[in-house]
Design a protein around this motif. Structure first.
Motif, PDB file in Angstrom:
ATOM      1  N   ASN A  84       6.433 -34.848 -18.165  1.00 30.46           N
ATOM      2  CA  ASN A  84       5.197 -35.885 -17.694  1.00 30.46           C
ATOM      3  C   ASN A  84       4.534 -36.348 -16.293  1.00 30.46           C
ATOM      4  OD1 ASN A  84       7.006 -38.090 -17.055  1.00 30.46           O
ATOM      5  ND2 ASN A  84       7.808 -37.815 -19.233  1.00 30.46           N
ATOM      6  N   SER A  85       3.967 -36.376 -15.955  1.00 31.46           N
ATOM      7  CA  SER A  85       3.688 -36.781 -14.648  1.00 31.46           C
ATOM      8  C   SER A  85       2.546 -38.137 -14.911  1.00 31.46           C
ATOM      9  CB  SER A  85       3.206 -35.840 -13.968  1.00 31.46           C
ATOM     10  OG  SER A  85       2.961 -36.147 -12.681  1.00 31.46           O
ATOM     11  N   ASN A  86       2.701 -39.274 -14.133  1.00 39.43           N
ATOM     12  CA  ASN A  86       2.472 -39.668 -12.816  1.00 39.43           C
ATOM     13  C   ASN A  86       0.569 -39.084 -12.289  1.00 39.43           C
ATOM     14  OD1 ASN A  86       3.450 -42.354 -14.793  1.00 39.43           O
ATOM     15  ND2 ASN A  86       5.112 -41.943 -13.376  1.00 39.43           N
ATOM     16  N   GLU A  87       1.173 -38.369 -12.307  1.00 41.44           N
ATOM     17  CA  GLU A  87      -0.263 -37.524 -11.461  1.00 41.44           C
ATOM     18  C   GLU A  87      -0.921 -36.787 -12.210  1.00 41.44           C
ATOM     19  OE1 GLU A  87      -0.254 -37.557  -8.464  1.00 41.44           O
ATOM     20  OE2 GLU A  87       1.228 -38.746  -8.068  1.00 41.44           O
ATOM     21  N   ASP A  88      -2.864 -36.606 -12.284  1.00 41.97           N
ATOM     22  CA  ASP A  88      -3.151 -35.879 -12.846  1.00 41.97           C
ATOM     23  C   ASP A  88      -2.945 -34.356 -12.136  1.00 41.97           C
ATOM     24  OD1 ASP A  88      -4.503 -35.460 -10.396  1.00 41.97           O
ATOM     25  OD2 ASP A  88      -6.055 -37.295 -10.371  1.00 41.97           O
ATOM     26  N   ARG A  89      -3.863 -33.601 -12.795  1.00 39.73           N
ATOM     27  CA  ARG A  89      -4.422 -32.394 -13.105  1.00 39.73           C
ATOM     28  C   ARG A  89      -4.293 -31.908 -11.689  1.00 39.73           C
ATOM     29  NH1 ARG A  89      -6.386 -28.280 -16.892  1.00 39.73           N
ATOM     30  NH2 ARG A  89      -6.486 -30.122 -19.143  1.00 39.73           N
ATOM     31  N   GLY A  90      -4.809 -31.985 -10.496  1.00 43.37           N
ATOM     32  CA  GLY A  90      -5.007 -31.910  -9.081  1.00 43.37           C
ATOM     33  C   GLY A  90      -4.166 -32.458  -8.148  1.00 43.37           C
ATOM     34  N   THR A  91      -3.749 -34.027  -8.586  1.00 42.38           N
ATOM     35  CA  THR A  91      -2.385 -34.565  -7.961  1.00 42.38           C
ATOM     36  C   THR A  91      -1.259 -33.204  -7.541  1.00 42.38           C
ATOM     37  OG1 THR A  91      -2.509 -36.444  -9.039  1.00 42.38           O
ATOM     38  CG2 THR A  91      -4.002 -36.525  -6.981  1.00 42.38           C
ATOM     39  N   LEU A  92      -1.377 -33.377  -8.890  1.00 46.18           N
ATOM     40  CA  LEU A  92       0.242 -32.377  -9.789  1.00 46.18           C
ATOM     41  C   LEU A  92      -0.112 -31.620  -9.097  1.00 46.18           C
ATOM     42  CD1 LEU A  92       2.575 -32.436 -11.468  1.00 46.18           C
ATOM     43  CD2 LEU A  92       1.273 -32.024 -13.071  1.00 46.18           C
ATOM     44  N   SER A  93      -0.907 -30.594  -9.141  1.00 46.11           N
ATOM     45  CA  SER A  93      -1.345 -29.512  -7.883  1.00 46.11           C
ATOM     46  C   SER A  93      -0.750 -29.615  -6.696  1.00 46.11           C
ATOM     47  CB  SER A  93      -2.322 -28.768  -8.258  1.00 46.11           C
ATOM     48  OG  SER A  93      -1.999 -28.498  -9.569  1.00 46.11           O
ATOM     49  N   GLU A  94      -1.073 -30.859  -6.313  1.00 48.41           N
ATOM     50  CA  GLU A  94      -1.078 -30.763  -4.717  1.00 48.41           C
ATOM     51  C   GLU A  94       1.443 -31.267  -4.617  1.00 48.41           C
ATOM     52  OE1 GLU A  94      -3.877 -34.181  -3.218  1.00 48.41           O
ATOM     53  OE2 GLU A  94      -5.142 -32.450  -3.521  1.00 48.41           O
ATOM     54  N   LYS A  95       1.300 -31.735  -5.488  1.00 41.42           N
ATOM     55  CA  LYS A  95       2.870 -32.385  -5.228  1.00 41.42           C
ATOM     56  C   LYS A  95       3.095 -30.734  -5.845  1.00 41.42           C
ATOM     57  CE  LYS A  95       4.122 -35.415  -4.588  1.00 41.42           C
ATOM     58  NZ  LYS A  95       4.147 -36.518  -5.422  1.00 41.42           N
ATOM     59  N   ILE A  96       3.203 -29.923  -6.508  1.00 45.80           N
ATOM     60  CA  ILE A  96       4.328 -29.026  -7.005  1.00 45.80           C
ATOM     61  C   ILE A  96       4.069 -27.622  -6.297  1.00 45.80           C
ATOM     62  CG2 ILE A  96       4.860 -30.696  -8.972  1.00 45.80           C
ATOM     63  CD1 ILE A  96       4.004 -28.414 -10.965  1.00 45.80           C
ATOM     64  N   GLY A  97       2.095 -27.718  -6.351  1.00 50.74           N
ATOM     65  CA  GLY A  97       1.778 -26.434  -5.884  1.00 50.74           C
ATOM     66  C   GLY A  97       1.135 -25.901  -6.661  1.00 50.74           C
ATOM     67  N   TYR A  98      -0.082 -24.837  -6.550  1.00 54.32           N
ATOM     68  CA  TYR A  98      -0.496 -24.985  -7.349  1.00 54.32           C
ATOM     69  C   TYR A  98      -0.053 -23.480  -8.087  1.00 54.32           C
ATOM     70  CZ  TYR A  98      -4.109 -27.650  -4.568  1.00 54.32           C
ATOM     71  OH  TYR A  98      -4.182 -28.747  -3.360  1.00 54.32           O
ATOM     72  N   ALA A  99       0.410 -23.095  -7.762  1.00 55.38           N
ATOM     73  CA  ALA A  99       1.182 -21.379  -8.261  1.00 55.38           C
ATOM     74  C   ALA A  99       1.369 -21.909 -10.061  1.00 55.38           C
ATOM     75  CB  ALA A  99       1.261 -20.796  -7.464  1.00 55.38           C
ATOM     76  N   ALA A 100       2.790 -22.821  -9.994  1.00 49.89           N
ATOM     77  CA  ALA A 100       3.995 -23.776 -10.171  1.00 49.89           C
ATOM     78  C   ALA A 100       2.790 -24.048 -11.074  1.00 49.89           C
ATOM     79  CB  ALA A 100       4.364 -24.715  -9.790  1.00 49.89           C
ATOM     80  N   ALA A 101       2.067 -25.439 -10.774  1.00 53.04           N
ATOM     81  CA  ALA A 101       1.329 -25.969 -11.807  1.00 53.04           C
ATOM     82  C   ALA A 101       0.167 -25.486 -12.843  1.00 53.04           C
ATOM     83  CB  ALA A 101      -0.104 -26.688 -11.010  1.00 53.04           C
ATOM     84  N   SER A 102      -0.262 -24.529 -12.126  1.00 51.80           N
ATOM     85  CA  SER A 102      -1.561 -23.188 -12.720  1.00 51.80           C
ATOM     86  C   SER A 102      -0.487 -22.770 -14.121  1.00 51.80           C
ATOM     87  CB  SER A 102      -2.033 -22.018 -12.325  1.00 51.80           C
ATOM     88  OG  SER A 102      -2.754 -21.690 -12.632  1.00 51.80           O
ATOM     89  N   ARG A 103       1.025 -22.787 -14.036  1.00 51.11           N
ATOM     90  CA  ARG A 103       1.701 -21.867 -15.304  1.00 51.11           C
ATOM     91  C   ARG A 103       2.354 -23.014 -15.533  1.00 51.11           C
ATOM     92  NH1 ARG A 103       1.891 -18.586 -10.758  1.00 51.11           N
ATOM     93  NH2 ARG A 103       2.570 -16.496 -11.000  1.00 51.11           N
ATOM     94  N   LEU A 104       2.611 -23.956 -15.362  1.00 49.32           N
ATOM     95  CA  LEU A 104       3.148 -25.011 -15.739  1.00 49.32           C
ATOM     96  C   LEU A 104       1.889 -25.713 -16.676  1.00 49.32           C
ATOM     97  CD1 LEU A 104       5.520 -27.248 -16.565  1.00 49.32           C
ATOM     98  CD2 LEU A 104       4.302 -28.780 -15.132  1.00 49.32           C
ATOM     99  N   ILE A 105       0.863 -26.046 -16.131  1.00 54.72           N
ATOM    100  CA  ILE A 105      -0.385 -26.397 -17.685  1.00 54.72           C
ATOM    101  C   ILE A 105      -0.922 -25.084 -18.040  1.00 54.72           C
ATOM    102  CG2 ILE A 105      -2.533 -27.761 -17.301  1.00 54.72           C
ATOM    103  CD1 ILE A 105      -1.647 -28.981 -14.799  1.00 54.72           C
ATOM    104  N   GLY A 106      -0.979 -24.516 -17.912  1.00 57.15           N
ATOM    105  CA  GLY A 106      -1.443 -23.163 -18.611  1.00 57.15           C
ATOM    106  C   GLY A 106      -0.996 -22.846 -20.168  1.00 57.15           C
ATOM    107  N   GLN A 107       0.196 -23.127 -19.995  1.00 58.41           N
ATOM    108  CA  GLN A 107       1.119 -22.858 -20.582  1.00 58.41           C
ATOM    109  C   GLN A 107       0.894 -24.093 -22.072  1.00 58.41           C
ATOM    110  OE1 GLN A 107       5.102 -21.237 -19.010  1.00 58.41           O
ATOM    111  NE2 GLN A 107       5.874 -21.212 -21.252  1.00 58.41           N
ATOM    112  N   CYS A 108       0.533 -25.275 -21.615  1.00 57.00           N
ATOM    113  CA  CYS A 108      -0.052 -25.835 -22.635  1.00 57.00           C
ATOM    114  C   CYS A 108      -0.792 -25.533 -24.162  1.00 57.00           C
ATOM    115  CB  CYS A 108      -0.316 -27.406 -21.887  1.00 57.00           C
ATOM    116  SG  CYS A 108       1.176 -27.985 -20.767  1.00 57.00           S
TER     117      CYS A 108
END
Length: 278
Positions: free
Chosen positions: A234-258
């Protein structure tokens, strides 16, 4: 009375001086010796074995103290968004199965994120923050409660679960990286995060960004993505800001696997509601 004549509180009833076994049947060995039809001694598992295994898994999961009593029964579903979170979690839980000695682990992640992220709020002019926060509140909506309830159910069903809180976990990783132990502590922490059946990552993206942290996010998320092991986050960030906080490559895998198990959530802060009720 002479203290030397007082009887000890515990009598030595066993050879090792203990009479406080949790299980008196097996004396906490989790094995019972019996004789088969041929008269030969055989060892069988005690009925306490699964209960003790559950306790060990629960302890190893590192569930935060404030959520020890969180469960599905005491999760409030007063609003539509709470009902949606609840329904999605129960549907997701059905992807886990245990039977015939074989565990089936979900291939998807489960994520609850913000509609309008915390980082985006911080970037607004001061006079706009409060009204926007009220309009798009993501804090105190029950994300962690529900995911910890799921974690506890999975632990009970025999899955190895690790719960981490983002800020504390990332600080621990950074400290381990700086230790002069040839990477032993860091590798142990990373191994736990990448090999657990289920990783529950609370408030991911909360830690202050750094290049080193971004690399660690990617290492853990990519390894679990590669192994198709789930992350419940869970996160208090949205799709865009979460990508900025953890990195676009990591966010792509994290969200994509959902897949379909990603829910953008906003609503009233139940913690503030509780204060008003009191």
């Amino acid at each position: 009375m002479n203290k030397s004549s007082e009887k000890p509180k515990r009598q030595e009833e066993h050879g090792d001086g203990r009479d406080d076994y949790e299980c008196t049947q097996c004396k906490d060995t989790e094995l019972i010796i019996k004789r088969n039809e041929q008269g030969n001694e055989i060892a069988i598992f005690c009925e306490c074995r699964e209960r003790k295994a559950w306790k060990r898994r629960f302890k190893q999961a590192l569930i935060p103290e404030e959520f020890v009593h969180a469960n599905f029964e005491n999760f409030k579903r007063a609003t539509q968004y709470q009902q949606s979170m609840y329904d999605m979690t129960l549907e997701y839980m059905n992807e886990f199965k245990k039977g015939g000695g074989e565990k089936v682990i979900a291939k998807h992640n489960l994520g609850f994120i913000a509609v309008f992220g915390e980082q985006r709020l911080r970037e607004l002019p001061p006079h706009e923050r409060a009204p926007m926060k009220q309009k798009h509140n993501n804090f105190g909506v029950g994300k962690t409660h529900l995911q910890i309830a799921l974690a506890k159910r999975l632990i009970k069903d025999g899955f190895n679960v690790l719960v981490v809180s983002d800020v504390a976990f990332m600080d621990e990783l950074i400290q381990a990286k700086m230790m002069n132990d040839e990477g032993e502590t860091l590798n142990r922490l990373l191994h736990s995060a990448t090999h657990a059946d289920v990783l529950v990552w609370d408030d991911i993206g909360k830690a202050k960004w750094s290049e080193v942290k971004e690399a660690l996010y990617y290492q853990i998320i990519n390894e679990r993505y590669r192994k198709q092991k789930p992350i419940i986050f869970n996160s208090n960030e949205d799709r865009g800001t979460l990508s900025e906080k953890i990195g676009y490559a990591a966010a792509s895998r994290l969200i994509g696997q959902c897949g379909s198990y990603l829910l953008e959530v906003e609503g009233e802060d139940f913690r503030l509601q509780g204060r008003r009720d009191n």
